[in-house]
Design a protein around this motif. Structure first.
Motif, mmCIF file in Angstrom:
data_model
loop_
_atom_site.group_PDB
_atom_site.id
_atom_site.type_symbol
_atom_site.label_atom_id
_atom_site.label_comp_id
_atom_site.label_asym_id
_atom_site.label_seq_id
_atom_site.Cartn_x
_atom_site.Cartn_y
_atom_site.Cartn_z
ATOM 1 N N PHE A 13 10.415 -8.883 4.165
ATOM 2 C CA PHE A 13 9.547 -7.794 4.632
ATOM 3 C C PHE A 13 9.694 -7.640 6.143
ATOM 4 O O PHE A 13 9.658 -6.523 6.672
ATOM 5 C CB PHE A 13 8.091 -8.084 4.264
ATOM 6 C CG PHE A 13 7.139 -6.984 4.644
ATOM 7 C CD1 PHE A 13 7.083 -5.808 3.918
ATOM 8 C CD2 PHE A 13 6.301 -7.124 5.729
ATOM 9 C CE1 PHE A 13 6.211 -4.784 4.270
ATOM 10 C CE2 PHE A 13 5.419 -6.114 6.087
ATOM 11 C CZ PHE A 13 5.378 -4.949 5.360
ATOM 12 N N ILE A 38 1.384 -7.278 -0.367
ATOM 13 C CA ILE A 38 2.554 -6.856 0.425
ATOM 14 C C ILE A 38 3.832 -7.435 -0.174
ATOM 15 O O ILE A 38 4.850 -6.737 -0.274
ATOM 16 C CB ILE A 38 2.367 -7.274 1.900
ATOM 17 C CG1 ILE A 38 1.252 -6.431 2.532
ATOM 18 C CG2 ILE A 38 3.676 -7.088 2.679
ATOM 19 C CD1 ILE A 38 0.853 -6.878 3.913
ATOM 20 N N VAL A 41 4.811 -5.408 -3.146
ATOM 21 C CA VAL A 41 5.462 -4.148 -2.748
ATOM 22 C C VAL A 41 6.900 -4.417 -2.308
ATOM 23 O O VAL A 41 7.830 -3.669 -2.658
ATOM 24 C CB VAL A 41 4.667 -3.458 -1.615
ATOM 25 C CG1 VAL A 41 5.455 -2.299 -1.025
ATOM 26 C CG2 VAL A 41 3.324 -2.969 -2.143
ATOM 27 N N ARG A 44 9.061 -4.781 -5.212
ATOM 28 C CA ARG A 44 9.305 -3.484 -5.865
ATOM 29 C C ARG A 44 10.351 -2.682 -5.092
ATOM 30 O O ARG A 44 11.212 -2.017 -5.691
ATOM 31 C CB ARG A 44 7.984 -2.709 -5.946
ATOM 32 C CG ARG A 44 8.063 -1.407 -6.712
ATOM 33 C CD ARG A 44 8.347 -1.666 -8.176
ATOM 34 N NE ARG A 44 8.487 -0.425 -8.911
ATOM 35 C CZ ARG A 44 9.635 0.252 -9.034
ATOM 36 N NH1 ARG A 44 10.723 -0.206 -8.455
ATOM 37 N NH2 ARG A 44 9.687 1.367 -9.725
ATOM 38 N N LEU A 45 10.268 -2.730 -3.773
ATOM 39 C CA LEU A 45 11.246 -2.021 -2.947
ATOM 40 C C LEU A 45 12.638 -2.624 -3.115
ATOM 41 O O LEU A 45 13.630 -1.900 -3.191
ATOM 42 C CB LEU A 45 10.831 -2.065 -1.480
ATOM 43 C CG LEU A 45 9.630 -1.215 -1.100
ATOM 44 C CD1 LEU A 45 9.164 -1.562 0.303
ATOM 45 C CD2 LEU A 45 9.959 0.264 -1.181
ATOM 46 N N PHE A 60 19.018 5.160 -0.280
ATOM 47 C CA PHE A 60 17.833 4.324 -0.107
ATOM 48 C C PHE A 60 18.195 3.018 0.584
ATOM 49 O O PHE A 60 19.181 2.376 0.269
ATOM 50 C CB PHE A 60 17.238 4.021 -1.483
ATOM 51 C CG PHE A 60 15.992 3.188 -1.432
ATOM 52 C CD1 PHE A 60 14.766 3.796 -1.308
ATOM 53 C CD2 PHE A 60 16.070 1.822 -1.505
ATOM 54 C CE1 PHE A 60 13.619 3.035 -1.264
ATOM 55 C CE2 PHE A 60 14.925 1.056 -1.460
ATOM 56 C CZ PHE A 60 13.695 1.658 -1.342
ATOM 57 N N PHE A 63 12.975 -0.948 3.341
ATOM 58 C CA PHE A 63 12.145 -0.636 4.489
ATOM 59 C C PHE A 63 11.532 -1.899 5.058
ATOM 60 O O PHE A 63 11.204 -2.826 4.341
ATOM 61 C CB PHE A 63 11.027 0.321 4.081
ATOM 62 C CG PHE A 63 11.540 1.688 3.836
ATOM 63 C CD1 PHE A 63 11.528 2.636 4.835
ATOM 64 C CD2 PHE A 63 12.093 2.005 2.611
ATOM 65 C CE1 PHE A 63 12.048 3.888 4.612
ATOM 66 C CE2 PHE A 63 12.603 3.262 2.377
ATOM 67 C CZ PHE A 63 12.584 4.203 3.385
ATOM 68 N N PHE A 64 11.418 -1.928 6.327
ATOM 69 C CA PHE A 64 10.708 -3.029 6.959
ATOM 70 C C PHE A 64 9.930 -2.450 8.114
ATOM 71 O O PHE A 64 10.233 -1.367 8.602
ATOM 72 C CB PHE A 64 11.665 -4.131 7.414
ATOM 73 C CG PHE A 64 12.796 -3.643 8.259
ATOM 74 C CD1 PHE A 64 12.704 -3.645 9.637
ATOM 75 C CD2 PHE A 64 13.962 -3.178 7.661
ATOM 76 C CE1 PHE A 64 13.753 -3.192 10.412
ATOM 77 C CE2 PHE A 64 15.011 -2.720 8.441
ATOM 78 C CZ PHE A 64 14.910 -2.735 9.811
ATOM 79 N N THR A 65 8.966 -3.185 8.548
ATOM 80 C CA THR A 65 7.971 -2.578 9.408
ATOM 81 C C THR A 65 8.281 -2.723 10.889
ATOM 82 O O THR A 65 7.964 -1.857 11.676
ATOM 83 C CB THR A 65 6.589 -3.184 9.092
ATOM 84 O OG1 THR A 65 6.368 -3.022 7.700
ATOM 85 C CG2 THR A 65 5.493 -2.489 9.858
ATOM 86 N N LEU B 15 2.118 -1.059 5.272
ATOM 87 C CA LEU B 15 2.707 -0.502 4.051
ATOM 88 C C LEU B 15 3.033 0.995 4.162
ATOM 89 O O LEU B 15 3.545 1.576 3.207
ATOM 90 C CB LEU B 15 1.765 -0.724 2.856
ATOM 91 C CG LEU B 15 1.672 -2.151 2.322
ATOM 92 C CD1 LEU B 15 0.837 -2.196 1.038
ATOM 93 C CD2 LEU B 15 3.050 -2.735 2.049
ATOM 94 N N PRO B 17 5.426 2.613 5.813
ATOM 95 C CA PRO B 17 6.846 2.979 5.573
ATOM 96 C C PRO B 17 7.194 2.974 4.086
ATOM 97 O O PRO B 17 7.943 3.842 3.622
ATOM 98 C CB PRO B 17 7.621 1.887 6.331
ATOM 99 C CG PRO B 17 6.676 1.425 7.384
ATOM 100 C CD PRO B 17 5.311 1.482 6.744
ATOM 101 N N ALA B 18 6.664 2.015 3.353
ATOM 102 C CA ALA B 18 6.920 1.978 1.906
ATOM 103 C C ALA B 18 6.183 3.099 1.192
ATOM 104 O O ALA B 18 6.681 3.654 0.211
ATOM 105 C CB ALA B 18 6.491 0.629 1.337
ATOM 106 N N ALA B 21 8.059 6.425 1.585
ATOM 107 C CA ALA B 21 9.459 6.440 1.140
ATOM 108 C C ALA B 21 9.681 7.230 -0.151
ATOM 109 O O ALA B 21 10.606 8.039 -0.224
ATOM 110 C CB ALA B 21 9.978 5.008 0.985
ATOM 111 N N ILE B 213 2.996 3.392 -4.597
ATOM 112 C CA ILE B 213 4.406 3.103 -4.312
ATOM 113 C C ILE B 213 5.141 2.786 -5.608
ATOM 114 O O ILE B 213 6.224 3.320 -5.888
ATOM 115 C CB ILE B 213 4.522 1.921 -3.315
ATOM 116 C CG1 ILE B 213 3.965 2.321 -1.945
ATOM 117 C CG2 ILE B 213 5.978 1.458 -3.203
ATOM 118 C CD1 ILE B 213 3.675 1.136 -1.028
#
Lengths: 66, 238
Positions: A13, A38, A41, A44-45, A60, A63-65, B15, B17-18, B21, B213
Motif C-alpha cells: 500500500f 485498508i 482494499v 482487491r486492487l 490499470f 494505486f498507492f497513496t 483510500l 485514490p482507490a 480509480a 471500490i
C-alpha cells in the motif's frame, strides 16, 4: 510488533520508506480494524491489477497513496 | 490541533485514490456504455438503503439523547438532513427512475438477493446503530464528501451515449453534496465525540469506501457478473 506503517508497506500500500513523518503518524494512528480495511482494499486492487484483460484495456496500475 | 472532521478526512484520504480509480477506468473503458448500468446498479443499493438507515439512526439517537449530547446533536442533524436525501416521491424512487432510464430491471434489482458484501455493509450499519452508537451513520454519510464531479459525469454521458435521464442523480449529487459535505463536517466538529466514537465513524467511512471500490471493480474488471448481474439484465437499449 510491526507498526501500521510496516504492515502497509509490506502489503504494497505504501511503496516507499521515505515517507514524511506526518504521514507515518497518520498511519500509525489507525486502529487495527482500520488497517484491516485498508489491507482488504489493497488486496482487491492487487487482484484487479493482476487481471490481464483489465490491464490491457485500461492501463490499470496499482494505486498507492504517498 | 486538528478537528474531528479533519482527522476523519486524513483517514478517508488514504483510500481516495482507490475510490476514484474504478470511475476513471469506467470512463476509459471501451465498453463503458454496456458497463455503466451495472456500475450504477452496484451503487444504488446503498442509495436505496440510505434514508431507512438514517431513520433508524434518528430513532436510536432520540432514544439516547437524554444525557447523551452526541445523540442529541445527531438527532438534530438527521431531522434536517433526511428530507434532503429523499429525492422523489418515495426514498430512493429517483434512483430507480435513473436506473430504469438506462434499461436496468429495477424490479429484479429490488426483489433479488443482495450481493453479500452490500448486505454486510447495510447490516453492519444497522448493528452499529442499535448496539454501539447511531453516530456510526456519519461515516457512511462521509460519502457526500466523495461526490461525483459534474465534468466527469458529462464526460460519461458523452462517452456512453446513454440517455441523460440515467445520470440525473449523479448530476444532482455533484451539485448538492458540496454543501451537504460542509454541513456534515460542521456537525462532526460540533459534536463532543469520544475517541472511540471517532474511531467508529472512521471505520464506518472506510468500510463504506471499501465496499464501493470492490463492487465497482467487479463491474469495470468485467467480472461484471459478480454481485450485480441479477439486477442488470438490461432491456435492449441501443
Amino acid at each position: 510488533l510491526a507498526s501500521n506503517f510496516d504492515k502497509l508497506h509490506d502489503a504494497g500500500f505504501v511503496l516507499t520508506t521515505s515517507v514524511p513523518q506526518a504521514h507515518k503518524d497518520v498511519l500509525d494512528g489507525l486502529s487495527d480494524d482500520e488497517v484491516a480495511v485498508i489491507l482488504e482494499v489493497q488486496d482487491r486492487l492487487t487482484q484487479a491489477d493482476q487481471d490481464e484483460g483489465l490491464s490491457a484495456q485500461t492501463g490499470f496500475t496499482t494505486f498507492f497513496t504517498f | 490541533v486538528l478537528t474531528a472532521s479533519e482527522r476523519l478526512r486524513q483517514k478517508v484520504d488514504l483510500l481516495v485514490p482507490a475510490f476514484v480509480a474504478p470511475g476513471r477506468l469506467l470512463l476509459e473503458h471501451p465498453r463503458a456504455r454496456e458497463l455503466y448500468p451495472q456500475y450504477l446498479a452496484a451503487s444504488s443499493y446503498v442509495a436505496l438503503a440510505m434514508v431507512p438507515l438514517m431513520e433508524a439512526a434518528l430513532e436510536r439517537a432520540r432514544a439516547l439523547m437524554t444525557g447523551d449530547s452526541v445523540a442529541a446533536g445527531l438527532a438534530d442533524y438527521l431531522e434536517r438532513h433526511i428530507p434532503e436525501e429523499i429525492h422523489g416521491d418515495q426514498p430512493g424512487s429517483a434512483t430507480l427512475e435513473d436506473l430504469e432510464a438506462i434499461g436496468v430491471d429495477t424490479v429484479a434489482l429490488c426483489s433479488g438477493p443482495l450481493p453479500p458484501k452490500i448486505a454486510a455493509l447495510i447490516g453492519t450499519q444497522y448493528f452499529w446503530i442499535w448496539n454501539s452508537h447511531p453516530v456510526a451513520i456519519l461515516g457512511l454519510l462521509e460519502l457526500e464528501a466523495l461526490h461525483p464531479h459534474a465534468a466527469a459525469v458529462e464526460q460519461l454521458i458523452e462517452r456512453t451515449g446513454l440517455p441523460r435521464e440515467g445520470f440525473r442523480q449523479l448530476l444532482l449529487h455533484a451539485d448538492v453534496d458540496v454543501a451537504h459535505a460542509e454541513e456534515l463536517h460542521a456537525v462532526l466538529d460540533s459534536l463532543p465525540l469520544e475517541p472511540h466514537q471517532e474511531e467508529l465513524i472512521a471505520l464506518s467511512a472506510l468500510q463504506t469506501m471499501a465496499f464501493f471500490i470492490d463492487a465497482w471493480l467487479d463491474v469495470v474488471a468485467d467480472g461484471a457478473e459478480a454481485g450485480t448481474a441479477h439486477a442488470s439484465r438490461h432491456r435492449a437499449h441501443r
